[in-house]
Design a protein around this motif. Structure first.
Motif, PDB file in Angstrom:
ATOM      1  N   PRO A 198       0.812  -1.234   0.000  1.00  0.00           N
ATOM      2  CA  PRO A 198       0.000   0.000   0.000  1.00  0.00           C
ATOM      3  C   PRO A 198       0.840   1.276   0.000  1.00  0.00           C
ATOM      4  O   PRO A 198       0.454   2.268  -0.640  1.00  0.00           O
ATOM      5  N   GLN A 199       1.993   1.273   0.700  1.00  0.00           N
ATOM      6  CA  GLN A 199       2.827   2.474   0.704  1.00  0.00           C
ATOM      7  C   GLN A 199       3.445   2.711  -0.664  1.00  0.00           C
ATOM      8  O   GLN A 199       3.540   3.861  -1.124  1.00  0.00           O
ATOM      9  N   VAL A 200       3.843   1.634  -1.344  1.00  0.00           N
ATOM     10  CA  VAL A 200       4.383   1.771  -2.697  1.00  0.00           C
ATOM     11  C   VAL A 200       3.317   2.338  -3.626  1.00  0.00           C
ATOM     12  O   VAL A 200       3.582   3.248  -4.431  1.00  0.00           O
ATOM     13  N   GLY A 356      -1.554  -0.112   4.971  1.00  0.00           N
ATOM     14  CA  GLY A 356      -0.375  -0.917   5.271  1.00  0.00           C
ATOM     15  C   GLY A 356      -0.155  -1.037   6.766  1.00  0.00           C
ATOM     16  O   GLY A 356       0.252  -2.089   7.264  1.00  0.00           O
ATOM     17  N   LEU A 357      -0.441   0.046   7.506  1.00  0.00           N
ATOM     18  CA  LEU A 357      -0.293   0.014   8.957  1.00  0.00           C
ATOM     19  C   LEU A 357      -1.270  -0.970   9.593  1.00  0.00           C
ATOM     20  O   LEU A 357      -0.908  -1.710  10.515  1.00  0.00           O
ATOM     21  N   LEU A 358      -2.503  -1.001   9.097  1.00  0.00           N
ATOM     22  CA  LEU A 358      -3.493  -1.940   9.625  1.00  0.00           C
ATOM     23  C   LEU A 358      -3.045  -3.382   9.397  1.00  0.00           C
ATOM     24  O   LEU A 358      -3.213  -4.240  10.274  1.00  0.00           O
ATOM     25  N   MET A 359      -2.473  -3.659   8.238  1.00  0.00           N
ATOM     26  CA  MET A 359      -1.959  -4.999   7.957  1.00  0.00           C
ATOM     27  C   MET A 359      -0.781  -5.329   8.880  1.00  0.00           C
ATOM     28  O   MET A 359      -0.663  -6.450   9.382  1.00  0.00           O
ATOM     29  N   ASP A 360       0.082  -4.344   9.108  1.00  0.00           N
ATOM     30  CA  ASP A 360       1.233  -4.545   9.984  1.00  0.00           C
ATOM     31  C   ASP A 360       0.757  -4.886  11.397  1.00  0.00           C
ATOM     32  O   ASP A 360       1.301  -5.790  12.043  1.00  0.00           O
ATOM     33  N   PHE A 361      -0.252  -4.168  11.867  1.00  0.00           N
ATOM     34  CA  PHE A 361      -0.817  -4.415  13.201  1.00  0.00           C
ATOM     35  C   PHE A 361      -1.438  -5.811  13.284  1.00  0.00           C
ATOM     36  O   PHE A 361      -1.215  -6.545  14.253  1.00  0.00           O
ATOM     37  N   THR A 362      -2.201  -6.183  12.257  1.00  0.00           N
ATOM     38  CA  THR A 362      -2.838  -7.509  12.245  1.00  0.00           C
ATOM     39  C   THR A 362      -1.794  -8.616  12.271  1.00  0.00           C
ATOM     40  O   THR A 362      -1.931  -9.617  12.987  1.00  0.00           O
ATOM     41  N   GLY A 363      -0.727  -8.448  11.495  1.00  0.00           N
ATOM     42  CA  GLY A 363       0.345  -9.440  11.491  1.00  0.00           C
ATOM     43  C   GLY A 363       1.007  -9.565  12.847  1.00  0.00           C
ATOM     44  O   GLY A 363       1.315 -10.678  13.303  1.00  0.00           O
ATOM     45  N   GLY A 364       1.216  -8.440  13.536  1.00  0.00           N
ATOM     46  CA  GLY A 364       1.818  -8.483  14.862  1.00  0.00           C
ATOM     47  C   GLY A 364       0.950  -9.215  15.873  1.00  0.00           C
ATOM     48  O   GLY A 364       1.449  -9.998  16.691  1.00  0.00           O
ATOM     49  N   VAL A 365      -0.371  -8.978  15.807  1.00  0.00           N
ATOM     50  CA  VAL A 365      -1.292  -9.646  16.722  1.00  0.00           C
ATOM     51  C   VAL A 365      -1.297 -11.151  16.472  1.00  0.00           C
ATOM     52  O   VAL A 365      -1.238 -11.957  17.411  1.00  0.00           O
ATOM     53  N   LEU A 366      -1.356 -11.559  15.208  1.00  0.00           N
ATOM     54  CA  LEU A 366      -1.374 -12.986  14.877  1.00  0.00           C
ATOM     55  C   LEU A 366      -0.048 -13.659  15.250  1.00  0.00           C
ATOM     56  O   LEU A 366      -0.027 -14.826  15.654  1.00  0.00           O
ATOM     57  N   LEU A 402      -0.208   1.171  17.404  1.00  0.00           N
ATOM     58  CA  LEU A 402      -1.254   1.837  18.191  1.00  0.00           C
ATOM     59  C   LEU A 402      -0.990   3.341  18.275  1.00  0.00           C
ATOM     60  O   LEU A 402      -1.925   4.154  18.243  1.00  0.00           O
ATOM     61  N   MET A 403       0.281   3.726  18.381  1.00  0.00           N
ATOM     62  CA  MET A 403       0.620   5.152  18.393  1.00  0.00           C
ATOM     63  C   MET A 403       0.230   5.805  17.074  1.00  0.00           C
ATOM     64  O   MET A 403      -0.317   6.923  17.049  1.00  0.00           O
ATOM     65  N   PHE A 404       0.500   5.113  15.965  1.00  0.00           N
ATOM     66  CA  PHE A 404       0.130   5.662  14.661  1.00  0.00           C
ATOM     67  C   PHE A 404      -1.387   5.772  14.523  1.00  0.00           C
ATOM     68  O   PHE A 404      -1.900   6.756  13.969  1.00  0.00           O
TER      69      PHE A 404
END
Length: 420
Positions: A198-200, A356-366, A402-404
């Motif tokens: 998404p950032q790209v 992209g941030l939401l995906m990053d967060f989801t990956g961290g939780v999983l 979460l900060m973002f």
């Protein structure tokens, strides 16, 4: 023993230097490889002569289900020559094993037969007459409770090489939890792979990188370069693999093809983002900070120093790649800070992809969910904190994400024109 004496002499020299200098820092200068040489020499001198036989199991890993009171049969292969009676003792790590203890046994040169039964240790020894090896001994491993145990073998006298004679036994609650854990593992890996795109796309669509931290992408390139080299070395370089098994003979090299793919893929995407930062519009003064360049230079310098030490046989090359993995872990929290500052300065998250941030967060939780699920299934909560790299990355990712999120929705409520 000459090699051991030379290693001991060098180490004693370093200790003497420490005592005369009065500084404990001299201890850090003791070459690690000399300690390894001394350890190997001392292990060799424990036996009356060179090893004349070898012992190994047919597998190094088995899994049992506690609720079914499962058991499994493993085979201990013994080969070579025995010139005297040898007592074989089974060892357990931890000392309170999760499996039923096995009966120790003794083999004497007169106990012949390639498939013969091992004699009980309690029987009286008989004068040797012939070599009893090879022998294949079937052992039944029975579960006692949930947990992990490393089953090993010790020979006395130490004329049998038992380096490869161990089995890692995992007694679990339910195999379904392992399946769910695998699903979580593949899911978060895929999500983290996609989270870069998404950032790209955002940069390409805007033809601008305003609002996107150049420090972030610079540190990410360095981090994933280190991570890629670490994974490639552990997965595809036999020399590094041999050093790992020499230092940790009963541990598993957990680097898999998907780890190599993720690291190299992430490096490629970060390089693409770096190219975008060079060719797309930037606001005046939007450059890589001096602090970031100092961090990059310091990291690269530490790698160069480690390579020189490895080339001089002061440390192992294995330690060089471990250093790279530690740099990846250390850079991870630092890379988020510049983006937090950019968002704060602009009072906006425009230019930074929240998808992209939401995906990053989801990956961290999983990722954390997988660790906790595996630990619960094995009653092994300590392993969560022993695997600090994975646990730390997951926690750090979630905290900064979460900060973002807070920044985004705080600025969004004040400026409704800001879109996700």
């Amino acid at each position: 023993m000459a090699a051991g004496g030379w290693a001991l002499a060098r180490i004693l020299g370093f200790v003497a230097a420490m005592l005369t200098s009065g500084s404990a820092e001299a201890f850090s200068k003791i070459p690690l490889i000399e300690l390894q040489h001394l350890s190997n020499a001392l292990q060799t001198t424990d036996s009356p002569g060179n090893t004349t036989a070898t012992a190994t199991f047919n597998t190094h890993d088995i899994t049992l289900v506690a609720k079914n009171h499962e058991n499994a049969t493993v085979t201990l292969f013994l080969s070579g020559d025995l010139e005297a009676c040898v007592n074989f003792t089974f060892t357990y790590d931890p000392n309170d094993p999760t499996i039923e203890p096995l009966d120790d046994f003794t083999l004497c040169p007169h106990d012949g037969g390639s498939e013969g039964e091992a004699r009980s240790w309690r029987e009286d020894a008989v004068a040797p007459s012939q070599n009893p090896l090879p022998q294949n001994l079937s052992l039944e491993v029975v579960s006692r409770r949930v947990g992990k145990t490393v089953l090993g073998v010790k020979a006395d006298p130490a004329v049998v090489d038992v380096t490869d004679a161990f089995v890692r036994v995992a007694v679990i609650h339910d195999p379904v939890l392992n399946v769910i854990s695998d699903v979580f593992g593949w899911t978060y890996s895929i999500i983290w792979d996609i989270s870069f795109l998404p950032q790209v796309w955002l940069n390409w669509n805007r033809k601008s990188v305003v609002g996107f931290s150049l420090d972030n992408v610079t540190l990410n390139i360095l981090a994933y370069l280190c991570y890629s080299l670490f994974n490639v070395a552990f997965f595809a370089v036999p020399y590094i693999q041999n050093q790992f098994h020499a230092r940790y003979p009963r541990q598993v090299n957990h680097v898999r093809p998907n780890d190599v793919f993720f690291a190299t893929y992430a490096l490629f995407i970060e390089v693409v983002l770096g190219i975008q930062c060079c060719i797309y519009y930037r606001e005046p003064g939007q450059v890589v900070s001096k602090t970031c360049w100092v961090l990059v230079a310091g990291s690269l310098l530490s790698i160069v120093v480690a390579c020189v030490l490895a080339a001089e046989n002061i440390i192992w090359w294995l330690d060089v790649f471990y250093l790279m993995s530690y740099l990846k872990l250390g850079i991870t929290p630092l890379k988020y800070i510049p983006q937090l500052y950019v968002n704060y300065r602009h009072k906006s998250t425009a230019g930074f992809s929240m998808v992209g941030l939401l995906m990053d967060f989801t990956g961290g939780v999983l990722s954390l969910a997988q660790m906790f699920m595996l630990s619960a299934n094995n009653d092994d909560w300590i392993s969560v904190f022993n695997n600090f790299s994975k646990f730390g990355l997951g926690v750090i990712t979630i905290i900064f994400d979460l900060m973002f999120f807070f920044q985004h929705y705080y600025f969004h409520l004040r400026k409704p024109s800001l879109l996700l």
